[in-house]
Design a protein around this motif. Structure first.
Motif, PDB file in Angstrom:
ATOM      1  N   LYS A 229      -0.544   7.387   6.741  1.00 14.75           N
ATOM      2  CA  LYS A 229      -0.804   6.862   8.083  1.00 14.75           C
ATOM      3  C   LYS A 229      -2.299   6.750   8.343  1.00 14.75           C
ATOM      4  CE  LYS A 229       0.175   7.705  12.974  1.00 14.75           C
ATOM      5  NZ  LYS A 229       0.901   8.529  13.961  1.00 14.75           N
ATOM      6  N   GLU A 230      -3.037   7.784   7.981  1.00 19.09           N
ATOM      7  CA  GLU A 230      -4.484   7.773   8.204  1.00 19.09           C
ATOM      8  C   GLU A 230      -5.159   6.683   7.374  1.00 19.09           C
ATOM      9  OE1 GLU A 230      -8.374  10.768   7.799  1.00 19.09           O
ATOM     10  OE2 GLU A 230      -6.378  11.465   7.236  1.00 19.09           O
ATOM     11  N   PHE A 231      -4.771   6.576   6.096  1.00 17.92           N
ATOM     12  CA  PHE A 231      -5.378   5.570   5.222  1.00 17.92           C
ATOM     13  C   PHE A 231      -5.083   4.166   5.726  1.00 17.92           C
ATOM     14  CE2 PHE A 231      -5.414   2.620   1.702  1.00 17.92           C
ATOM     15  CZ  PHE A 231      -6.515   2.991   0.950  1.00 17.92           C
ATOM     16  N   ILE A 232      -3.816   3.879   6.029  1.00 20.56           N
ATOM     17  CA  ILE A 232      -3.433   2.536   6.465  1.00 20.56           C
ATOM     18  C   ILE A 232      -4.125   2.185   7.777  1.00 20.56           C
ATOM     19  CG2 ILE A 232      -1.494   1.087   7.199  1.00 20.56           C
ATOM     20  CD1 ILE A 232       0.259   2.802   5.284  1.00 20.56           C
ATOM     21  N   HIS A 233      -4.163   3.132   8.709  1.00 22.87           N
ATOM     22  CA  HIS A 233      -4.813   2.880   9.999  1.00 22.87           C
ATOM     23  C   HIS A 233      -6.285   2.538   9.807  1.00 22.87           C
ATOM     24  CE1 HIS A 233      -7.071   4.195  13.606  1.00 22.87           C
ATOM     25  NE2 HIS A 233      -6.067   3.624  14.256  1.00 22.87           N
ATOM     26  N   ASP A 234      -7.001   3.357   9.021  1.00 22.57           N
ATOM     27  CA  ASP A 234      -8.441   3.147   8.851  1.00 22.57           C
ATOM     28  C   ASP A 234      -8.736   1.859   8.095  1.00 22.57           C
ATOM     29  OD1 ASP A 234      -8.759   5.549  10.137  1.00 22.57           O
ATOM     30  OD2 ASP A 234      -9.259   6.693   8.333  1.00 22.57           O
ATOM     31  N   GLN A 235      -7.991   1.614   7.025  1.00 17.31           N
ATOM     32  CA  GLN A 235      -8.256   0.417   6.239  1.00 17.31           C
ATOM     33  C   GLN A 235      -7.809  -0.851   6.965  1.00 17.31           C
ATOM     34  OE1 GLN A 235      -9.986   0.320   3.286  1.00 17.31           O
ATOM     35  NE2 GLN A 235     -10.345   2.490   3.723  1.00 17.31           N
ATOM     36  N   ALA A 236      -6.771  -0.758   7.792  1.00 17.40           N
ATOM     37  CA  ALA A 236      -6.337  -1.918   8.578  1.00 17.40           C
ATOM     38  C   ALA A 236      -7.398  -2.304   9.597  1.00 17.40           C
ATOM     39  CB  ALA A 236      -5.008  -1.619   9.268  1.00 17.40           C
ATOM     40  N   LEU A 237      -8.031  -1.320  10.207  1.00 21.04           N
ATOM     41  CA  LEU A 237      -9.117  -1.622  11.144  1.00 21.04           C
ATOM     42  C   LEU A 237     -10.253  -2.349  10.444  1.00 21.04           C
ATOM     43  CD1 LEU A 237      -9.333   1.665  13.286  1.00 21.04           C
ATOM     44  CD2 LEU A 237      -8.463  -0.574  14.005  1.00 21.04           C
ATOM     45  N   LEU A 238     -10.611  -1.883   9.248  1.00 20.66           N
ATOM     46  CA  LEU A 238     -11.688  -2.528   8.496  1.00 20.66           C
ATOM     47  C   LEU A 238     -11.310  -3.955   8.108  1.00 20.66           C
ATOM     48  CD1 LEU A 238     -12.791   0.394   6.124  1.00 20.66           C
ATOM     49  CD2 LEU A 238     -14.022  -0.494   8.115  1.00 20.66           C
ATOM     50  N   ALA A 239     -10.014  -4.158   7.825  1.00 18.77           N
ATOM     51  CA  ALA A 239      -9.544  -5.484   7.422  1.00 18.77           C
ATOM     52  C   ALA A 239      -9.165  -6.351   8.621  1.00 18.77           C
ATOM     53  CB  ALA A 239      -8.343  -5.353   6.490  1.00 18.77           C
ATOM     54  N   ARG A 240      -9.314  -5.803   9.816  1.00 19.15           N
ATOM     55  CA  ARG A 240      -8.958  -6.522  11.056  1.00 19.15           C
ATOM     56  C   ARG A 240      -7.491  -6.928  11.056  1.00 19.15           C
ATOM     57  NH1 ARG A 240     -14.326 -10.285  12.375  1.00 19.15           N
ATOM     58  NH2 ARG A 240     -15.812  -8.530  12.441  1.00 19.15           N
ATOM     59  N   LYS A 241      -6.668  -5.982  10.668  1.00 26.76           N
ATOM     60  CA  LYS A 241      -5.219  -6.154  10.695  1.00 26.76           C
ATOM     61  C   LYS A 241      -4.633  -5.178  11.703  1.00 26.76           C
ATOM     62  CE  LYS A 241      -4.986  -9.132   7.270  1.00 26.76           C
ATOM     63  NZ  LYS A 241      -4.496 -10.526   7.464  1.00 26.76           N
ATOM     64  N   PRO A 242      -3.389  -5.415  12.139  1.00 30.13           N
ATOM     65  CA  PRO A 242      -2.759  -4.455  13.063  1.00 30.13           C
ATOM     66  C   PRO A 242      -2.762  -3.055  12.461  1.00 30.13           C
ATOM     67  CG  PRO A 242      -1.459  -6.464  12.913  1.00 30.13           C
ATOM     68  CD  PRO A 242      -2.519  -6.581  11.872  1.00 30.13           C
ATOM     69  N   SER A 243      -3.248  -2.078  13.217  1.00 26.12           N
ATOM     70  CA  SER A 243      -3.479  -0.748  12.663  1.00 26.12           C
ATOM     71  C   SER A 243      -2.467   0.297  13.109  1.00 26.12           C
ATOM     72  CB  SER A 243      -4.888  -0.261  13.046  1.00 26.12           C
ATOM     73  OG  SER A 243      -5.021  -0.178  14.455  1.00 26.12           O
ATOM     74  N   HIS A 244      -1.503  -0.088  13.940  1.00 24.38           N
ATOM     75  CA  HIS A 244      -0.528   0.904  14.395  1.00 24.38           C
ATOM     76  C   HIS A 244       0.433   1.258  13.261  1.00 24.38           C
ATOM     77  CE1 HIS A 244       2.163   3.168  16.944  1.00 24.38           C
ATOM     78  NE2 HIS A 244       3.186   2.425  16.531  1.00 24.38           N
ATOM     79  N   VAL A 245       0.580   2.543  13.027  1.00 26.18           N
ATOM     80  CA  VAL A 245       1.508   3.052  12.009  1.00 26.18           C
ATOM     81  C   VAL A 245       2.325   4.168  12.636  1.00 26.18           C
ATOM     82  CG1 VAL A 245       1.747   4.053   9.704  1.00 26.18           C
ATOM     83  CG2 VAL A 245      -0.212   2.577  10.218  1.00 26.18           C
TER      84      VAL A 245
ATOM     85  N   ASP B  87       1.858  -7.849   8.733  1.00 27.47           N
ATOM     86  CA  ASP B  87       0.550  -8.383   8.355  1.00 27.47           C
ATOM     87  C   ASP B  87      -0.337  -7.338   7.675  1.00 27.47           C
ATOM     88  OD1 ASP B  87       1.258 -10.817   9.378  1.00 27.47           O
ATOM     89  OD2 ASP B  87       0.140 -10.604  11.252  1.00 27.47           O
ATOM     90  N   THR B  88       0.055  -6.071   7.768  1.00 25.25           N
ATOM     91  CA  THR B  88      -0.733  -4.980   7.185  1.00 25.25           C
ATOM     92  C   THR B  88      -0.166  -4.556   5.837  1.00 25.25           C
ATOM     93  OG1 THR B  88      -1.078  -4.257   9.469  1.00 25.25           O
ATOM     94  CG2 THR B  88      -1.777  -2.737   7.786  1.00 25.25           C
ATOM     95  N   HIS B  89       0.762  -5.339   5.313  1.00 28.16           N
ATOM     96  CA  HIS B  89       1.463  -4.928   4.101  1.00 28.16           C
ATOM     97  C   HIS B  89       0.524  -4.716   2.919  1.00 28.16           C
ATOM     98  CE1 HIS B  89       4.080  -5.715   0.451  1.00 28.16           C
ATOM     99  NE2 HIS B  89       4.619  -4.665   0.994  1.00 28.16           N
ATOM    100  N   ARG B  90      -0.478  -5.578   2.760  1.00 27.50           N
ATOM    101  CA  ARG B  90      -1.396  -5.428   1.627  1.00 27.50           C
ATOM    102  C   ARG B  90      -2.156  -4.108   1.703  1.00 27.50           C
ATOM    103  NH1 ARG B  90      -2.312  -9.709  -1.709  1.00 27.50           N
ATOM    104  NH2 ARG B  90      -1.451 -11.718  -1.067  1.00 27.50           N
TER     105      ARG B  90
END
Length: 623
Positions: free
Chosen positions: A112-128, A175-178
């Motif tokens: 959850k922490e990794f996906i949230h942080d990396q999604a923000l950097l990638a400008r993707k939806p960050s809610h997990v 959209d955050t799948h990658r």
């Protein structure tokens, strides 16, 4: 009867070997690898399975059209994980969401922490969000147990009844799948296929729809190469040997076995020999490396880490994306050590109160160039500037190299040579008792360690690893024999292109940085070379005079083709395409050419292997 190994152009997408829990996949042609990396539908739809952590098919998401799962997937281990994910998706998913499954709350929180942080950097939806799924002997799942946020930390109130299992589903926007898939790939913290099988059996789902496994085996039998007829399954147990049937017993035996590989017989080293308490097991090699990095981040002053030498691609990504970042010395030369020394001296001058870096990561030897860096010089820097060294010895193996004089932590992917048969995953960390930070590291790792290595996987790994040293002796001899032949026919070995040479260089520790390899090569207690076990390993890479020659050699080589190494069966792959397809120019700057072909030699008859190599060389010369 041995398990068949699919060979040839008609085996695209088949598991290697042809068993349910095989850990790699057949990509027989150069073009298949390109199609796989670019997502060509004809290639993706032909895949029945894939390399663990990379192949992650999604069957469906509520409200989203996704690529259909190919029928072959119903035959292999990926079907197990996908079916369990589908159950979670259908029961707990919201429109527009996808999910990944983790075995524990802690691993899910890391995801959850990794996906949230990396999604923000990638400008993707960050809610997990995390759903705690209790797997009971009924399909009536009841209300989902969604982990709620309390002071920023998820909590779980649901208990797990007897005769049940649990999984923790990470739900995220499609959209955050990658980004989510990258966590799965880098951390190795997802559920294993055997754990998914266990959960499905609790649910009463034990039959495979469509084609049965036996049909898969029969289909693969006709494509099995003559180079891969023997040694595909472990030898039968002797009457005096026991098959361990509990996870605890298998893990204890594995830890004892790994500890025994590092025992030195001289009395002076008796107090610093590794014990099984210094060995920690993980579900796969990358999970071990991920946890090593998390350990160092938790117990040492924060700082960037150095990645020294050109490593397996995900090693650099872990250090870059988890923690303060990486300093990369991709060539790994002695002049780079000089530069590192100067950099560290400047950092200490600016801030003398803290170590200038957290750690240094390197491989012995490296994958895919089989280079060894000057580890004694790096150890001297570590002692001078108080940082730790983590060495991945997967390619060299415990049988051939001894890095204990230099490493604080030794990491190994057991899935490769130790396991050998490509039917189980595993990884290990050894906290080196000879180093001054041993007590600190061991105390912290013991306190934070979570045993996520599923018992069934450990039982298979323990069984497979019993003949590890015996296999390595055969593999060492076979590989040296083949590499000596190839070296004679290479331009670096003295054969000119006008004389028909198409191989430029054989990347193999005997020929590449041999002086550094000899320093780490396993020796007898007397200091003499260990000619029984201390070989050069089973992996080498080839570069060619043209890309056409690379393709022709790869496609004509009659061995298994797929993204793994260390198996009893010989295999090959266009490594740079698979590891660096979207950064070919960057990889080439460090000598990792687009046309590099990596070959892992197995335990087959060396004369048969030589014939296959010679045939592929003739094809390369005709290209």
């Amino acid at each position: 009867m041995s398990a068949p190994v699919p060979i040839g152009s008609d085996t695209l997408g088949w598991p290697l070997p042809a068993v349910l829990h095989a850990i790699t996949v057949s990509l027989p042609a150069w073009s298949d690898n390109v199609g796989y990396m670019t997502g060509r539908p004809a290639i993706i739809n032909a895949m029945s399975t894939g390399y663990p952590r990379f192949f992650h098919p999604s069957k469906r998401s509520k409200g989203i059209d996704t690529a259909p799962m190919c029928s072959r997937l119903l035959l292999t281990r990926d079907f197990l994980s996908v079916q369990l994910m589908d159950i979670c998706q259908e029961s707990f998913g919201l429109p527009g969401e996808l999910c990944l499954l983790c075995p524990t709350q802690k691993t899910a929180e890391q995801g959850k922490e990794f996906i949230h942080d990396q999604a923000l950097l990638a400008r993707k939806p960050s809610h997990v969000r995390i759903v705690h799924y209790t797997v009971c002997p009924t399909r009536d799942l009841g209300p989902p147990s969604t982990l709620q946020e309390t002071s920023g930390l998820p909590v779980v109130s649901q208990s797990v009844p007897p005769q049940a299992a649990e999984a923790f589903a990470l739900f995220f926007h499609a959209d955050t799948h990658r980004v989510a898939r990258e966590f799965w790939q880098l951390s190795g913290l997802g559920i294993s296929s055997r754990y998914a099988e266990h959960c499905l059996s609790i649910l009463g789902i034990s039959e495979f729809p469509g084609v049965q496994i036996s049909e898969l085996l029969r289909a693969c039998e006709k494509f099995t190469s003559r180079t891969s007829e023997m040694g595909m399954i472990p030898k039968p147990l002797d009457a005096s040997e026991l098959l361990l049937t509990t996870g605890a017993d298998a893990k204890a035996a594995l830890r004892q076995r790994i500890a025994s590989f590092s025992v030195h017989e001289s009395p002076a080293s008796a107090r610093t020999n590794v014990s099984e308490d210094d060995v920690f097991l993980f579900p796969c090699g990358m999970s071990a490396l991920w946890n090593a990095h998390q350990l160092l981040l938790a117990c040492r002053p924060p700082g960037k880490s150095v990645v020294f030498g050109f490593p397996y691609s995900d090693t650099l990504k872990i250090v870059e994306k988890s923690g303060p970042g990486a300093i990369f010395y991709g060539h790994g030369r002695d002049c780079d050590i000089d530069d590192l020394d100067n950099l560290l001296a400047r950092e200490v001058a600016d801030n003398p109160s803290a170590p200038p870096i957290l750690a240094l990561y390197t491989e012995c030897p490296s994958n895919p160039r089989l280079r060894c860096v000057n580890i004694p010089r790096l150890r001297a820097l570590a002692d001078k500037y108080d940082f730790l060294i983590v060495i991945d010895e997967t390619v060299g193996t415990f049988a051939n190299v001894d890095v204990f004089p230099y490493a604080d932590i030794i990491m190994t992917s057991l899935s490769k040579y130790v396991g050998g048969y490509a039917t189980a995953l595993g990884g290990s960390l050894v906290i080196n008792p000879r180093m001054r930070h041993h007590a600190l590291l061991k105390e912290h790792l013991t306190s934070m360690f979570e045993d996520t290595y599923f018992s069934s996987d450990a039982i298979v790994m323990e069984r497979n690893s019993r003949d590890f040293l015996e296999r390595m002796r055969i593999i060492n001899a076979n590989t040296e024999y083949i590499c000596d032949f190839l070296r004679m026919h290479s331009t670096e070995g003295g054969t000119s292109e006008s004389e028909g040479a198409v191989v430029k260089q054989v990347w193999y520790p005997k020929f590449v940085t041999p002086e550094n390899y000899q320093i780490c090569r396993r020796c007898l207690p007397t200091g003499e070379p260990d000619h029984v076990n201390g070989g050069y390993g089973g992996l080498f890479s080839l570069t060619f005079t043209s890309l056409d020659a690379s393709r022709a050699f790869h496609d004509a080589l009659e061995v298994a083709k797929g993204p793994t190494f260390g198996t009893t069966f010989t295999s090959a792959c266009p490594y740079t395409l698979l590891g660096h397809y979207w950064e070919l120019e960057w990889a080439a700057e460090y000598g990792v050419e687009e046309g590099l072909v990596r070959v892992s030699i197995g335990t087959e008859d060396k004369a048969v292997l030589l014939s296959a190599i010679a045939t592929a060389l003739r094809a390369a010369k005709s290209a």
